[in-house]
Write an enzyme that holds these catalytic residues in place. Sequence first.
Site, short mmCIF file in Angstrom:
data_model
loop_
_atom_site.label_atom_id
_atom_site.label_comp_id
_atom_site.label_asym_id
_atom_site.label_seq_id
_atom_site.Cartn_x
_atom_site.Cartn_y
_atom_site.Cartn_z
CG ASP A 175 -4.19 0.95 -9.42
OD1 ASP A 175 -3.30 0.16 -9.10
OD2 ASP A 175 -4.96 1.48 -8.60
CD GLU A 192 -7.35 -9.91 -5.27
OE1 GLU A 192 -6.22 -9.80 -4.77
OE2 GLU A 192 -8.31 -9.23 -4.87
CG MET A 241 -2.01 -1.11 1.07
SD MET A 241 -2.88 -1.02 -0.52
CE MET A 241 -4.06 -2.34 -0.37
NE ARG A 242 6.59 3.45 0.52
CZ ARG A 242 6.83 4.49 1.30
NH1 ARG A 242 6.29 4.59 2.48
NH2 ARG A 242 7.64 5.45 0.90
CG HIS A 300 -6.52 -2.71 -8.78
ND1 HIS A 300 -6.20 -1.83 -7.77
CD2 HIS A 300 -7.73 -2.34 -9.26
CE1 HIS A 300 -7.19 -0.95 -7.65
NE2 HIS A 300 -8.13 -1.24 -8.54
#
Length: 215
Positions: free
Chosen positions: A156, A185, A101-102, A120
Amino acid sequence: MEEVVFRSPRKKGRIAVFLSGRGSNFMALREAVERGDISAEIALVLSNKADAPGLLRAREWGLETLFLDPKLFASREDYDRAVIGEVESRRIDLVCLAGYMRVLTPALCDALKYRIVNIHPALLPSFPGLHVQQRAIDWGVRFSGCTVHFVAAEVDMGPIILQAVVPVLQDDTEETLAARILVEEHKIYPQAGGLYFDGRIEVRGRRVFILEHGA
Ligand code: GAR
């Protein structure tokens, strides 16, 4: 047809997994590596969170782990410069972002072009960013899913490698939709890793082509 800008290597590769949380995608990748479905070893698990459950699990399994504390760096650029150093010094072929989460700096994206992939939990280019399962429900889409893509400087938005689709049900909550997507996923991320080191991924322009075996 546009010219080939990248072809993935056919080799026994070295993977680094970057994560910030529970690491279920990391575990799915590791299982695929153990089964021999990805021709690679996991040579590093890196996190920006000291207590990320995925990092602790990797340590228990005896994998090489690294916690890089963002507080020790003056800027995001400095942090990512250190990340590049850690990756290159270990001769990593491919970085798999797995709930990391960076936002990566352009310098990192450029230094490791076509060597960073991400998973994602939405069908990009719809719903980039955060809280995407809730946003998909709120928008009223009938289908959502997940996307494995190359990482480019624009968040993204890199070339799409694989996608999987799930229905959005009328009584879905963020949690139920996220759980349905997560099952997919755990299939397509290892699949993409396998294709990468089988030398079967070719990028032309921004389109990714999956080559036949032995092509
Ligand atoms: C996954 O759903 C992944 O797609 C998402 O975070 C979750 C991590 O779960 N990633 C993003 O939203 C990146 N923009 P995990 O730690 O169990 O793999």
